[in-house]
Write an enzyme that holds these catalytic residues in place. Structure first.
Site, mmCIF file in Angstrom:
data_model
loop_
_atom_site.group_PDB
_atom_site.id
_atom_site.type_symbol
_atom_site.label_atom_id
_atom_site.label_comp_id
_atom_site.label_asym_id
_atom_site.label_seq_id
_atom_site.Cartn_x
_atom_site.Cartn_y
_atom_site.Cartn_z
ATOM 1 N N GLU A 1 34.728 31.593 39.799
ATOM 2 C CA GLU A 1 34.835 32.017 41.317
ATOM 3 C C GLU A 1 35.787 32.970 41.053
ATOM 4 O OE1 GLU A 1 32.467 31.058 43.314
ATOM 5 O OE2 GLU A 1 31.783 29.287 42.338
ATOM 6 N N CYS B 1 39.443 36.416 48.842
ATOM 7 C CA CYS B 1 38.438 36.967 47.821
ATOM 8 C C CYS B 1 37.252 37.354 48.229
ATOM 9 C CB CYS B 1 38.123 35.742 46.832
ATOM 10 S SG CYS B 1 37.271 34.262 47.536
#
Length: 459
Positions: free
Chosen positions: A212, A246
């Protein structure tokens, strides 16, 4: 922690997994309930730690960390029995008589490496998925959020024996020691540089990996967008956690005809949400450390500031900042910002906007503000990204009903809910062949009638 200590813990986890104790559904459910109870006991400790590490308010800590983690727990407790069931599938006629089914099985001992920006959510949520799938787990949080790591270590230590779940704290030395070990699965959340290192080490043992990562997530705003609402939702998503998210909108790409109106609306929303002096707002967070504080300040071109730009080195705070007249040659467009700076670029046609997005690495997220349904479909059809929203930002990750993950340089694999369970499971394909009959077609001698039957079965 020394390398030999890590090897000892890993060996004990392998031994524990081999007993089969993690497999019963009742056991898995009990472990999830224990984690919930411990989180609730230490909820106040988590609030204090998140405030110390990242300046997060109580509301933001619950909304974006503790509450989302508890929501994943609730979802997994509700659905775990269905997820672990065998799934019957059709058996080809050529394999008659048999029963064919898919059966999920845990990988074994897994490593979860988590980042500092959402330390509770991005540590405990994959842990929930891994435990629901029946694994033993070693957790390695970032060294940059030490207060939160200390509380999570306390939660894990009082909830689980180390041969089942163990948290290893520390920095680069511990990371390197862990990555030289043989795990059955590695789950990493963080930046591309370390992600490449994880993948390189995993290749040594052909260990499956979920990454990720991140990237420059665009926020496209066309001329049909509801400007005041778009500005409000963009400001929320961009400056949440001081931009250290993010999936935060990394930059705005707006129709040139609405640029001035959008900039005015964004400035108004910043004042509305954070006040005239955001650096004095107790609910506005801080940059994680001095290194990142200085890096972010270095991305601000003062002559392009139309809003913000103030900073306080003593508290590591940078005000919500908007830059205009930005080009792809500016330093702020050369890397993922991961801070409270919002560059605004323009386009003349939607085709141009799509070309701009597609000419750069696939982002983790994409956001499109538009009332034009055809334009929405066009962007979704032609742009490649991990996930995103139409007419909002970041909320697509706040559900267990949909997978979350990147594509290309923004990551590989996903998690949350069903996808999280699958991420930490291997699905076996099994044929249970019956013994009361045996079709002779596959055995030699291969004669004409067998080929005719085979052609009838396989077409």
């Amino acid at each position: 922690m020394q390398k030999q200590d890590i090897e000892t813990i890993l060996a004990s986890q392998r031994k524990f997994f081999a007993t089969g104790k993690t497999l019963p559904i009742s056991w898995r459910l009990e472990q999830l309930k224990k984690l919930r109870a411990s989180m609730l006991r230490h909820e106040e400790d988590l609030y204090g730690a998140l405030k110390k590490d990242l300046g997060k308010s109580r509301m933001e800590s619950y909304m974006c960390e503790i509450g989302l983690t508890l929501s994943e727990l609730t979802w997994m407790e509700k659905h775990i029995r269905r997820l672990t069931h065998e799934k019957r599938v059709p058996t080809p006629l050529a394999q008659f008589a048999a029963r064919s089914f898919q059966s999920p099985t845990p990988y074994g001992t897994v490593l979860i490496m988590s980042p500092w920006n959402y330390p509770v959510l991005l540590t405990l949520e994959p842990l929930i998925d891994a435990l629901a799938a029946g694994n033993t787990v070693i957790v390695k949080p970032s060294a940059y959020a030490p207060a939160t790591s200390a509380v999570m270590e306390m939660i894990i230590r009082e909830t689980y024996p180390p041969e089942y779940v163990c948290m290893i704290t520390g920095g680069r030395q511990e990371n390197q020691a862990l990555l030289t070990q043989r795990f059955d699965k590695i789950f990493f959340t963080g930046g591309k540089t370390v992600g490449r290192e994880v993948l390189r080490h995993a290749a040594e043992y052909l260990t499956p990996v979920t990454l990720e990562l991140g990237g420059k997530s665009p926020c496209i705003v066309d001329s049909t967008a509801k400007i005041p609402l778009a500005a409000r939702r963009i400001v929320f998503g961009k400056y949440l956690n001081c931009g250290q998210t993010c999936v935060a909108p990394d930059y705005i790409l707006c129709d040139v005809s609405i640029k001035d109106a959008l900039l005015a609306a964004i400035q108004k929303e910043i004042t509305r949400q954070f006040g005239d002096r955001p650096l004095d707002n107790p609910d506005y967070g801080k940059i994680i450390n001095q290194k990142h504080f200085e890096r972010i300040l270095g991305l601000i071109a003062k002559e392009k500031i139309i809003c913000g730009g103030e900073s306080d080195p003593s508290t590591l705070r940078i005000a919500p900042t908007v830059l205009t007249d930005v080009s792809w040659d500016d330093p702020v467009m050369g890397e993922e910002i991961f801070g409270p700076i919002l560059p605004v670029l323009t386009y003349s046609s939607l085709d141009e906007a799509i070309r701009i997005v597609e000419s750069h690495p696939h982002p983790l997220a994409l956001y499109f503000f538009s009332e034009d349904k055809k334009a929405q479909k066009k962007v979704l059809d032609l742009c490649h990204f991990g996930g995103g929203c139409i007419n909002d930002t970041i909320i697509h990750l706040a559900t267990s009903a949909m997978p979350f993950g990147g594509v290309g340089e923004s990551g590989m694999g996903g998690y949350h809910g069903v996808e999280g369970f699958k991420t930490f499971s291997h699905t076996r394909s099994i044929v249970d062949k019956k013994t009361w009959m045996d079709l002779p077609i596959r055995y030699q001698e291969y004669v004409g009638w067998k080929e005719k039957l085979l052609r009838m079965f396989l077409r």
